[in-house]
Design a protein around this motif. Sequence first.
Motif, PDB file in Angstrom:
ATOM      1  N   LYS A 155       1.821   2.869   3.634  1.00 20.63           N
ATOM      2  CA  LYS A 155       0.808   2.625   4.651  1.00 20.63           C
ATOM      3  C   LYS A 155       0.818   1.132   4.953  1.00 20.63           C
ATOM      4  O   LYS A 155       0.826   0.311   4.027  1.00 20.63           O
ATOM      5  CB  LYS A 155      -0.577   3.046   4.118  1.00 20.63           C
ATOM      6  CG  LYS A 155      -0.796   4.556   4.140  1.00 20.63           C
ATOM      7  CD  LYS A 155      -2.124   4.949   3.530  1.00 20.63           C
ATOM      8  CE  LYS A 155      -3.327   4.786   4.441  1.00 20.63           C
ATOM      9  NZ  LYS A 155      -3.460   5.813   5.503  1.00 20.63           N
ATOM     10  N   PHE A 197       0.889  -1.165   0.000  1.00 13.48           N
ATOM     11  CA  PHE A 197       0.000   0.000   0.000  1.00 13.48           C
ATOM     12  C   PHE A 197       0.924   1.211   0.000  1.00 13.48           C
ATOM     13  O   PHE A 197       1.433   1.631   1.035  1.00 13.48           O
ATOM     14  CB  PHE A 197      -0.906  -0.057   1.228  1.00 13.48           C
ATOM     15  CG  PHE A 197      -2.090   0.870   1.229  1.00 13.48           C
ATOM     16  CD1 PHE A 197      -2.389   1.703   0.149  1.00 13.48           C
ATOM     17  CD2 PHE A 197      -2.927   0.904   2.335  1.00 13.48           C
ATOM     18  CE1 PHE A 197      -3.497   2.542   0.174  1.00 13.48           C
ATOM     19  CE2 PHE A 197      -4.037   1.744   2.380  1.00 13.48           C
ATOM     20  CZ  PHE A 197      -4.318   2.559   1.298  1.00 13.48           C
ATOM     21  N   ILE A 238      -5.843  -1.582   6.148  1.00 16.55           N
ATOM     22  CA  ILE A 238      -6.853  -1.614   5.079  1.00 16.55           C
ATOM     23  C   ILE A 238      -8.174  -2.140   5.609  1.00 16.55           C
ATOM     24  O   ILE A 238      -8.218  -3.113   6.360  1.00 16.55           O
ATOM     25  CB  ILE A 238      -6.345  -2.474   3.908  1.00 16.55           C
ATOM     26  CG1 ILE A 238      -5.165  -1.766   3.227  1.00 16.55           C
ATOM     27  CG2 ILE A 238      -7.467  -2.763   2.906  1.00 16.55           C
ATOM     28  CD1 ILE A 238      -4.457  -2.607   2.193  1.00 16.55           C
ATOM     29  N   VAL A 268      -9.781   6.104  -1.965  1.00 20.52           N
ATOM     30  CA  VAL A 268      -9.052   5.812  -0.728  1.00 20.52           C
ATOM     31  C   VAL A 268      -9.222   6.998   0.218  1.00 20.52           C
ATOM     32  O   VAL A 268      -9.171   8.149  -0.217  1.00 20.52           O
ATOM     33  CB  VAL A 268      -7.541   5.601  -1.001  1.00 20.52           C
ATOM     34  CG1 VAL A 268      -6.755   5.455   0.314  1.00 20.52           C
ATOM     35  CG2 VAL A 268      -7.305   4.381  -1.890  1.00 20.52           C
ATOM     36  N   GLY A 293      -7.046   2.828   6.502  1.00 21.65           N
ATOM     37  CA  GLY A 293      -6.996   2.628   5.049  1.00 21.65           C
ATOM     38  C   GLY A 293      -8.305   2.159   4.427  1.00 21.65           C
ATOM     39  O   GLY A 293      -8.345   1.093   3.799  1.00 21.65           O
ATOM     40  N   ASP A 311      -6.987   8.355   2.929  1.00 18.46           N
ATOM     41  CA  ASP A 311      -5.655   8.219   3.552  1.00 18.46           C
ATOM     42  C   ASP A 311      -5.734   8.849   4.945  1.00 18.46           C
ATOM     43  O   ASP A 311      -5.202   9.930   5.188  1.00 18.46           O
ATOM     44  CB  ASP A 311      -4.592   8.890   2.671  1.00 18.46           C
ATOM     45  CG  ASP A 311      -3.204   8.842   3.295  1.00 18.46           C
ATOM     46  OD1 ASP A 311      -2.988   8.029   4.211  1.00 18.46           O
ATOM     47  OD2 ASP A 311      -2.332   9.635   2.857  1.00 18.46           O
TER      48      ASP A 311
END
Length: 282
Positions: A100, A73, A105, A153, A179, A155
């Motif tokens: 990340k 990621f 996630i 996404v 995530g 972040d």
Amino acid sequence: MKLVRYGNPGKEKPGLIDADGQLRDLSGVMGDITPDQLGDKALARLRRLKVDQLARVRSTPRLGCPVASVGKFVAIGLNYADHAAEAGVPIPKEPVVFMKATSCIQGPDDPVMLPRGSVKGDWEVELGVVVGARARYVSQKDALEFVAGYCVVNDVSEREFQLERGPQWDKGKGCDTFGPIGPWLVTRDEVPNPQKLSMWLDLNGERRQSGNTRTMIFSVAKLVSYVSQFMTLLPGDVITTGTPPGVGMGSKPQRFLQKGDVMALGIEGLGEQRQRVVPFRR
Ligand code: ZN
């Protein structure tokens, strides 16, 4: 195509969203949306399916990250000039790359948990790029052929951990739940130009971020090519490409996430996410 994974965490099934916006089950076609399903050949096979013969899922299940087993990621910092300005830093000469942790996630609408001791949780709507083929030293001209598709996404970031606890950013970027990815993986044939997508984020119904990928400093093609000079990108890797202005750290006065806040964010053609902020829990 819009690919999804639906069901409880860790037990997601593969699916797709049909032309009428209905969820269809892909379990009979594949075990899961794994990295090996993201190459051009595998996607072409899916495209040939008769969608109306796939079972409709009539409930509205939770959605997971649309890719199972994301291997890397990768994130790009300060990729919008106006965001660099609000962060009070010069426009980077080369892309800022950080990672990340993949353990952060989660699905697009799962709650975001503030880590223990967090006082500066923040939001960042970003265009995510899902890699479809092994990419190593690829040229900018060829780079988009290595992309399976795109997604939204968030972040999510902890600015104190990121900026006040040492010189690199990863500590404030990989906390659990930081995530959210999805709702869909939109295959690249449906996104002919990733550099003209509008994007937005609301906090508790108030518009905080609005931008467009046309103001990226480094394009998606440049970023895929650039990152591939430093690491081999593999199918299922996700690159999140930076955020436009309007984050909490850049607001006047600054505004950071508190329990009960609701973030809603989206990108043109790629769907929307919605996360409630919850306090730390073991
Ligand atoms: Zn970011």
